[in-house]
Design a protein around this motif. Structure first.
Motif, short mmCIF file in Angstrom:
data_model
loop_
_atom_site.label_atom_id
_atom_site.label_comp_id
_atom_site.label_asym_id
_atom_site.label_seq_id
_atom_site.Cartn_x
_atom_site.Cartn_y
_atom_site.Cartn_z
N SER A 113 -4.53 -6.48 -5.36
CA SER A 113 -3.90 -5.17 -5.46
C SER A 113 -2.97 -5.14 -6.67
O SER A 113 -1.99 -5.88 -6.75
N ARG A 116 0.57 -4.23 -5.64
CA ARG A 116 1.34 -5.28 -4.98
C ARG A 116 1.72 -6.37 -5.97
O ARG A 116 2.82 -6.91 -5.91
N TYR B 391 -2.21 -5.82 5.70
CA TYR B 391 -1.95 -4.63 4.90
C TYR B 391 -3.26 -4.15 4.31
O TYR B 391 -4.24 -4.91 4.24
N ASP B 393 -4.15 -2.07 0.74
CA ASP B 393 -3.73 -1.43 -0.49
C ASP B 393 -4.93 -0.74 -1.11
O ASP B 393 -6.01 -1.34 -1.22
N ASN B 395 -6.10 0.90 -4.52
CA ASN B 395 -5.79 1.00 -5.95
C ASN B 395 -6.91 1.74 -6.67
O ASN B 395 -8.08 1.33 -6.57
N THR B 418 -2.39 5.90 -5.53
CA THR B 418 -2.25 4.52 -5.05
C THR B 418 -1.53 4.57 -3.71
O THR B 418 -0.55 5.31 -3.56
N GLN B 420 -0.27 2.11 -0.18
CA GLN B 420 -0.09 0.78 0.41
C GLN B 420 0.37 0.96 1.86
O GLN B 420 1.29 1.72 2.13
#
Lengths: 120, 911
Positions: A113, A116, B391, B393, B395, B418, B420
């Motif tokens: 990610s 992240r 999690y 995510d 993107n 984006t 999360q």
């Protein structure tokens, strides 16, 4: 209204023929055991036991002979030397290959990610 | 002495009845009596119970009774031994939460005489009021089931459950998905979060109706999945499954393509490479066992657009039978879920290439630590610490913002945002089960559950800059070229404590299943610690079962229960700080953004005294064993939902406005917000009815917020005999009301914020109302060829829909456009769906090794069914993903299709 539309590409037809050929051809039977606690029995019986239950009764002598034979076969799979046997070596090789490739995939196929990573 | 006993005689002498042990959840028990040929009880008989992890022994009491409790699901042998009698060994299979009643008649003879019997498990449970479907590992092995998301797939195979909507419950969000006692759902909205390897399943129990107090947090169904464990026997599995697009068909007709060319490419799997390797066995015989599993699941499918998933999964479990009475289990799973081709702001049918898609990174860990202590044959204690961390995510592949051209209906730019989503879930369970006698027999269970879950949601549009700190998406619609943006960072904590007490009280032929469950659910904003949400729920569960004939072959059941939803963040997340304002910009020809509006998005306020959403369920059933191998069950079901959580706009005043209904070309009355404010006050509360204030001083009262389910279910089962077995189920039902059964409608929607979505054509059949459902599963072992053939057939009535139109925000005084029904909800029906899935497997054995080669065919007859239609009247413009051309799709024309026929091959080796 249900719309039906069928087209069978050549690849699909060949695959169906192959599947039928494999399933129809009878192969030699040998004693087998999948249920964890029941002793190994002839394939037809083991299939019957696996999906649901039927009442089976045999003579004690037959049952003893069967039990002795299957215990001998079980010991082949269950003895501490199993992993040194050809089947055991093959088993370990398959497991090692599968685990190794999955570990490689966990690293190689990982989508990192961006968001992240930027937060670290 | 050789003893030959006719199978019929033995069948009468030996009776193994399976019933539900409502005092036990994931474990079962074996109990029974030992008698002689005259029927006299035999005390002092040594009964040896042997399972995969060793043996345990008991002696029958003065009544000849024995009981083994706290047993893991699996196959056991029961072997009574008494000097002067022939030894006998009976095999019995214990399912999740089941009691197997094994009564053995011992015959005079020598201990060397030996009789082995395998009992018929098709029986009538005359003590339970539950309706469960147990699926053993053996049955799972033979079913043609989609492996992608096993929990959800298996749920939809049960009678009365379709599209993950169970007996009128909300689709996806209302079902508890338990993995070894762990609730694996997303604590935000209750939908599925964790996926797992199909091959780690040992047994599955789908519970729907009549659930006891120990189960909570759902208003649909509960699925209990038990994973494999190691035992004294070495066991292994290696499986490989494969398919590609050459093994799929095309079920899209030219007629469909003519109406919507974006459907020309059928829904299909383009590539599947899925393998599993497993090994389990003893580290120390009868004491310590291990089980490990590795899977790599790699699928590429067109649905559209093309999505690719690569998921390596690792499982490991350690079992320690510390003493005869103490058992400790520890397990962990790691799943690394990687997906490309996910859609963002650009709809799937309009995605031009992968640059307009999203990459998903979503790893997770699931852990489980369980301890069980058995106290003789009457009590056992369980404690569990379970949880997961993960999690996902999202993107965007391209960092460019999304652009939409309203004139051409074209999308350009990137996926647009984006996001999360971070989650943790920890839960501690403790329970004490106790059997007692007093005015009959009692099976008590007392338990407590403590849950703590954390949720963090972050979102930002692409193109973050100093001029647009939240990023933007561009919207060009006949006028100034506009851009909009906002972002959020929401953090919350769910806290729950649940307590329950239940008793299965048997007196003669009558059994009362009584229970009470107390849930305290709280939600706190993580940034401030403020408690925003708090409910206390008391859920009685009352059921009776009556053995109609006294021979355990026929039972009448009745049940009433109040079942409450799980703790979900979405019910109160709108009241949590973390939202930025909504920014509006004008875009100049050179791309410069000029801020024209900044509207602070108001926080909702949650009412004090909120009540947890729930369903009141009443059902009655008759179950009857027709013969040795046939059983039929009929159930009448009544379910009504209460305490919907929704939001209202307090102090709003409305003015009726007449607009044209384009469908009927007649006037339709809508409602315009007469006193708009930039800081509206929304309140989160339980909705029964809403009184909308009109500008002329009058009040218009909304219809009652309601959803009801009425159904009748018939199930006919045939156990395996003469090489075949089958189950046929038929459900006739009606789900209707003003609150839909989509995933969030009853727990977190804004339906009641304006009158337009409740006063205008809101009442009718719900989105997942399936009037007629027929499911048939059958398997046949072809003799001599030793081939197992399994078929699964489903007929489902089409789901309802209604024409709608979007009315501009400016015409209604509302910040955004509203979609409003032009005719009563559910006026029309999608096509009915006939589907057959098949599996053919050839089994062969080499010594102790079992090999299987199989072929799965989904949608065997390649039926093409329109599963969704274009609802916008008069039409909607899509973008052809292949040509990039605009495609005008009229109202009622096809918008989605079912998957085409697909052939998948598999090979497996196990011992």
């Amino acid at each position: 209204m249900t719309i039906r539309y069928s087209r069978s590409p050549a690849g699909f037809r060949r695959a169906v023929v192959l599947a039928l050929a494999v399933t129809i051809s009878p192969l030699p039977l040998a004693a087998a055991d999948r249920a964890p606690a029941a002793p190994a029995q002839p394939l037809r019986t083991s299939i019957a036991q696996h999906a649901a239950r039927e009442v089976l009764v045999g003579s004690p002598k037959t049952a003893q002979r069967s039990a002795t034979k299957t215990r001998a076969q079980q010991s082949t799979a269950q003895s501490s030397g199993f992993f040194k046997s050809p089947a055991g070596v093959a088993c370990l090789a398959v497991i090692a290959a599968g685990t190794g490739f999955a570990l490689y995939s966990a690293s190689h196929d990982r989508i990192h990610s961006v968001a992240r990573d930027a937060q670290k | 002495m050789t003893r030959r006993i006719a199978s019929l005689t033995l069948a009468l002498a030996l009776a193994a009845f399976v019933r539900t042990a409502s005092a036990q959840s994931l474990v079962g028990q074996i109990e029974g009596h030992i008698v002689d040929e005259q029927g006299a009880v035999l005390p002092g008989v040594t009964v040896v119970l042997t399972g995969k992890t060793g043996s345990q022994t008991q002696q029958t009491d003065a009544q000849g009774a024995y009981r083994f409790i706290g047993l893991n699901p699996g196959t056991y042998t029961v072997k009574p031994q008494l000097q002067g009698f022939a030894a006998k060994e009976q095999t019995a299979t214990v399912g999740i939460g089941q009691t197997v009643d094994v009564k053995i008649t011992m015959t005079v003879g020598n201990l060397q005489d030996y009789v082995s019997v395998t009992a018929n498990s098709l029986s009538v449970d005359t003590t339970t009021t539950k309706t469960d479907t147990n699926i053993s590992q053996e049955l799972l092995f033979s079913m043609p089931i989609t492996h992608a998301n096993p929990a959800v797939t298996l749920l939809n195979y049960a009678p009365g459950i379709n599209n993950s909507a169970a007996f009128g419950g909300a689709s996806s969000a209302a079902n508890a998905l338990m993995l070894d006692g762990v609730d694996t759902r997303d604590p935000e909205g209750g939908t599925a979060w964790t996926f797992y390897n199909y091959n780690i399943i040992d047994e599955v129990q789908v519970g729907s109706l009549g659930q006891p107090a120990e189960f909570g947090g759902f208003t649909g169904a509960i699925i209990n999945t038990i994973t494999k464990s190691g035992g004294n026997r070495l066991s292994s599995l290696a499986e490989y499954r494969w398919t590609n697009d050459s093994l799929s068909s095309n079920n899209v007709s030219q007629d469909i393509i003519a109406k919507n060319s974006t459907l020309a490419t059928p829904v299909q799997i383009l590539s599947l490479k899925d393998y599993t390797v497993q090994l389990g066995g003893p580290l120390q015989k009868d004491k310590i066992f291990y089980f490990g599993s590795v899977q790599r699941y790699n699928v590429e499918q067109y649905n559209p657009p093309v999505r690719t998933e690569v998921s390596p999964r690792f499982n490991f479990k350690l079992t320690d039978q510390m003493t005869r009475d103490d058992n400790l289990v520890a397990s962990i799973q790691y799943d690394q879920y990687n997906q490309t081709g996910r859609t963002g702001l650009i709809p799937g049918y309009a995605v031009a290439d992968h640059l307009q898609t999203i990459d998903q990174d979503s790893p997770e860990y699931i852990w489980n630590l369980q301890y069980r202590r058995v106290f003789g044959s009457k009590s056992f204690f369980e404690a569990k610490y379970t949880g997961w961390w993960g999690y996902y995510d999202l993107n965007p592949v391209s960092p460019n913002p999304m652009h939409f051209d309203g004139d051409s209906s074209h999308y350009s730019g990137g996926a647009g945002y984006t996001a999360q989503y971070d989650r943790t879930r920890n839960q501690v369970n403790a329970a004490l089960s106790k059997y007692a006698q007093g005015a009959g027999t009692h099976a008590f269970k007392f338990g407590v559950e403590i849950e703590r879950s954390t949720i963090r949601d972050r979102f930002v549009y692409s193109g973050v800059s100093a001029a647009a700190p939240t990023g933007v998406y561009y919207y060009d619609l006949s006028g100034p070229y506009m851009a909009y943006g906002y972002s959020y960072d929401l953090k919350g904590t769910n806290k729950r404590e649940s307590y329950y007490a239940q008793d299965q009280w048997r007196t003669g032929r009558l059994t009362a299943n009584l229970g009470l469950r107390l849930d305290n659910v709280r939600g706190e904003a993580a940034t401030t610690g403020e408690k925003i949400y708090s409910t206390n729920s008391f859920g009685p569960r009352l059921g009776v079962a009556y053995d109609l004939t006294g021979r355990s072959n026929s039972v009448l059941r009745a049940y009433y229960g109040q079942l409450y939803e799980a703790a979900v963040f979405s019910s109160w997340s709108r009241a949590v700080p973390g939202l930025t304002p909504t920014f509006s910009y004008e875009v100049s020809p050179n791309g410069t953004l000029t801020l024209v509006d900044s509207t602070q998005r108001s926080y909702h306020v949650a009412n004090d005294g909120l009540k947890q959403p729930r369903v009141d369920e009443f059902n009655f059933a008759v179950e009857h064993k027709l013969s040795q191998n046939y059983k039929i069950t009929g159930t009448g079901i009544f379910r009504d939902w209460k305490n919907f959580i929704n939001s209202t706009l307090d102090n709003a005043v409305w003015r009726p406005v007449t607009q044209n209904n384009p469908l009927t070309n007649t006037p339709i009355t809508l409602y315009r917000w007469a006193n708009p404010t930039s800081v509206p006050d929304f309140t989160i509360s339980n909705i029964t009815q809403v009184n909308y204030k009109m500008a002329d001083g009058t009040t218009v009262t909304s219809p009652e917020a309601r959803r009801s389910y009425r159904g009748m279910m018939l199930v006919l089962q045939r156990s395996l005999r003469n090489h075949w077995q089958a189950q046929i189920s038929y459900v006739l039902s009606k789900t209707e009301g003003t609150v839909n059964n989509s995933s969030s409608a009853g727990i977190s929607s804004g339906q009641f914020e304006t009158p337009n979505n409740i006063l205008v054509n809101a009442d009718g059949p719900t989105a997942f109302d399936v009037r007629h459902e027929l499911k048939v599963f059958g398997s046949y072992q072809i003799p001599k060829a030793d081939v197992l053939a399994s078929l699964y057939y489903r007929f489902l009535s089409g789901t309802p829909y209604a024409a709608n139109a979007r009315f501009s925000g400016s015409s209604l005084g509302w910040p955004s456009a509203q979609t409003i029904n032009l005719e009563p909800a559910g006026s029309r029906r999608n096509d009915s769906w006939n589907n057959v899935d098949a599996r053919f497997e050839k089994l062969f054995n080499v010594e102790a090794n079992r090999f299987g080669v199989y072929a799965d065919i989904s949608n065997l007859f390649n039926t093409g069914v329109v599963t969704g239609r274009q609802l916008r009247y008069p039409n909607r413009t899509l973008t052809d993903p292949v040509t990039g051309d605009s495609v005008v799709v009229a109202f009622n024309d096809p918008l989605a299709m079912n998957a085409a026929r697909q052939l998948t091959f598999g090979f497996r080796w196990s011992f």
